[in-house]
Design an enzyme around this catalytic site. Structure first.
Site, PDB file in Angstrom:
ATOM      1  N   LYS A  37       0.842  -1.208   0.000  1.00  0.00           N
ATOM      2  CA  LYS A  37       0.000   0.000   0.000  1.00  0.00           C
ATOM      3  C   LYS A  37       0.876   1.256   0.000  1.00  0.00           C
ATOM      4  CE  LYS A  37      -0.091  -0.622   4.983  1.00  0.00           C
ATOM      5  NZ  LYS A  37      -0.856  -0.897   6.193  1.00  0.00           N
ATOM      6  N   ARG A 130      -9.794  -0.138  15.320  1.00  0.00           N
ATOM      7  CA  ARG A 130      -9.505   0.750  14.203  1.00  0.00           C
ATOM      8  C   ARG A 130     -10.397   0.405  13.022  1.00  0.00           C
ATOM      9  NH1 ARG A 130      -3.689   0.836  11.095  1.00  0.00           N
ATOM     10  NH2 ARG A 130      -4.475  -1.161  10.354  1.00  0.00           N
ATOM     11  N   TYR A 246      16.574  29.460   7.402  1.00  0.00           N
ATOM     12  CA  TYR A 246      15.365  30.093   7.954  1.00  0.00           C
ATOM     13  C   TYR A 246      15.433  30.207   9.469  1.00  0.00           C
ATOM     14  CZ  TYR A 246      12.557  29.846   3.652  1.00  0.00           C
ATOM     15  OH  TYR A 246      12.049  30.013   2.390  1.00  0.00           O
ATOM     16  N   MET A 294      12.185  23.750   2.006  1.00  0.00           N
ATOM     17  CA  MET A 294      11.312  22.934   1.152  1.00  0.00           C
ATOM     18  C   MET A 294      12.110  22.158   0.105  1.00  0.00           C
ATOM     19  SD  MET A 294       8.105  24.121  -1.231  1.00  0.00           S
ATOM     20  CE  MET A 294       7.255  24.963   0.085  1.00  0.00           C
TER      21      MET A 294
HETATM   22  C1  LIG Z   1       0.075  -1.781   6.811  1.00  0.00           C
HETATM   23  C2  LIG Z   1      -0.462  -3.093   7.241  1.00  0.00           C
HETATM   24  C3  LIG Z   1       0.366  -4.210   7.343  1.00  0.00           C
HETATM   25  C4  LIG Z   1       1.879  -4.122   7.247  1.00  0.00           C
HETATM   26  O1  LIG Z   1       2.351  -3.617   8.470  1.00  0.00           O
HETATM   27  P1  LIG Z   1       3.894  -3.294   8.776  1.00  0.00           P
HETATM   28  O2  LIG Z   1       3.897  -2.856  10.184  1.00  0.00           O
HETATM   29  O3  LIG Z   1       4.298  -2.221   7.837  1.00  0.00           O
HETATM   30  O4  LIG Z   1       4.656  -4.555   8.555  1.00  0.00           O
HETATM   31  C5  LIG Z   1      -0.221  -5.435   7.601  1.00  0.00           C
HETATM   32  N1  LIG Z   1      -1.559  -5.524   7.802  1.00  0.00           N
HETATM   33  C6  LIG Z   1      -2.392  -4.468   7.748  1.00  0.00           C
HETATM   34  C7  LIG Z   1      -3.839  -4.649   7.978  1.00  0.00           C
HETATM   35  C8  LIG Z   1      -1.870  -3.210   7.486  1.00  0.00           C
HETATM   36  O5  LIG Z   1      -2.685  -2.148   7.461  1.00  0.00           O
END
Ligand SMILES: *Cc1c(COP(=O)(O)O)cnc(C)c1O
Length: 346
Positions: A37, A130, A246, A294
């Site tokens: 992702k 969550r 800055y 930036m």
């Molecule tokens: C992002 C995610 C993972 C991977 O987690 P990491 O801590 O990056 O290894 C696995 N399962 C779910 C549901 C996630 O959202």
């Protein structure tokens, strides 16, 4: 492209594969999938998927349908799971894409059944509170007529040795006992290190594939995948007392040779590195001075008299070290990487 960006992300494909293979070995008898992702945690999902597929990784996890679509020509589509579920607006295109949703709510389950969706995955919430079905929401009739491949749950604190891990495991086992599924999956990167009872049939690391050290046991084995190289745009000798950057967060103690580099917080090199990050040129470590801008970064190059305009320097980006320097989580150091840099796979 006509212009080559003055900033490069060097991505080590061998290190990525080595990390996958180590995590797969640590997963014991369980299959090892991959979370790709957020565009492969900022590296570029397509290049990541090609490399992981070539060494036998099959099950992939993305968050959005658009992320599934972006890799859909690279792998059999049913191997892509969409973690954020199944929205009413997604129905038609999601079904035709052929990736499988992770259903998280009774409404999503009802919608999937009504759409005649077929095989799917289901997320149980065992205590992170969550996303996913809570213990009060599950009952046999909810799952009637669903063909569930993976039953997932997600750990909240796998990177810590806390009672919550065991509590979530017990809760997942209790909730899962009455649900008929093909595979069960609980462990993210850190979860893999908690032991075989967390592995079930499938693990799903993300962070540690990309060089993140999710738990101390991984140090020394997980390899750095991402490194950054920035171009030197200007070099100047400043007298003692000069204020730099800055808001003048740095004042030169003595005469200082300052190099201006073409990297900044818009590239993901965040302001937490102000006065704390470092870069390397020909083995010499040069400290970041002043505030990260930036598009620009200033370093004290006094230790490297041979450094000149047009040279490339390596920006220290070993994730555990960079997390300490910047005070930012390793996850954000990866996913924040900007799109302006040239991504070069080596
Ligand atoms: C992002 C995610 C993972 C991977 O987690 P990491 O801590 O990056 O290894 C696995 N399962 C779910 C549901 C996630 O959202």
């Amino acid at each position: 492209m006509t212009f080559r960006p003055p900033l490069r992300l060097r991505l080590d494909g061998e290190a990525l594969v080595s990390n996958y293979q180590w995590l797969a070995a640590q997963s014991g008898n369980a299959e090892c999938g991959a979370a790709v992702k957020a565009d492969g945690y900022g590296l570029g999902a397509r290049e990541v998927v090609k490399r992981l597929s070539s060494v036998g990784c099959r099950q992939l996890f993305v968050a959005h349908w658009g992320e599934a679509e972006a890799i859909a020509d690279l792998v059999p589509r049913a191997q892509i799971a969409v973690l954020n579920g199944f929205d009413a607006d997604d129905s038609a295109s999601a079904l035709s894409l052929g990736a499988l949703p992770v259903l998280n709510t009774p409404q999503q389950i009802a919608r999937w059944k009504a759409a005649g969706g077929g095989r799917c995955h289901v997320m149980l919430d065992s205590g992170i509170n969550r996303l996913g079905l809570g213990p009060e929401q599950i009952g046999q009739e909810l799952f009637n007529g669903l063909e569930i491949d993976i039953l997932l749950s997600h750990l909240a604190s796998a990177d810590e040795d806390v009672a919550q891990n065991g509590e979530q495991l017990a809760q997942f086992l209790a909730m899962a006992s009455c649900i008929d599924v093909t595979r069960r999956s609980m462990a993210n990167s850190a979860g893999i290190m908690l032991g075989s009872e967390y592995h079930f049939d499938l693990t799903r690391p993300g962070l540690s594939l990309y060089g993140g050290v999710a738990r101390p046991e991984m140090a020394g084995t997980i390899r750095q995948v991402v490194s950054l190289q920035a171009l030197v745009l200007q070099l100047r000798m400043l007298p003692a007392g000069s204020k730099v950057g800055y808001n003048a967060l740095y004042t030169c103690d003595g005469p200082t040779r300052v190099a201006t580099l073409s990297i900044g917080y818009a590239d993901g090199y965040r302001r937490g590195f102000s006065n704390s990050g470092s870069v390397v040129f020909e083995g010499l470590r040069l400290p970041v001075i002043g505030r990260v801008s930036m598009d620009l970064l200033l370093v004290d190059a006094s230790a490297a008299p041979s450094l000149s305009e047009g040279n490339w320097v390596n920006v220290d980006y070993d994730l555990p070290t960079a997390a300490k320097q910047s005070g930012l989580p390793q996850y954000e150091l990866l996913t924040g990487l900007g799109q302006r840099a040239e991504r070069i796979w080596i």
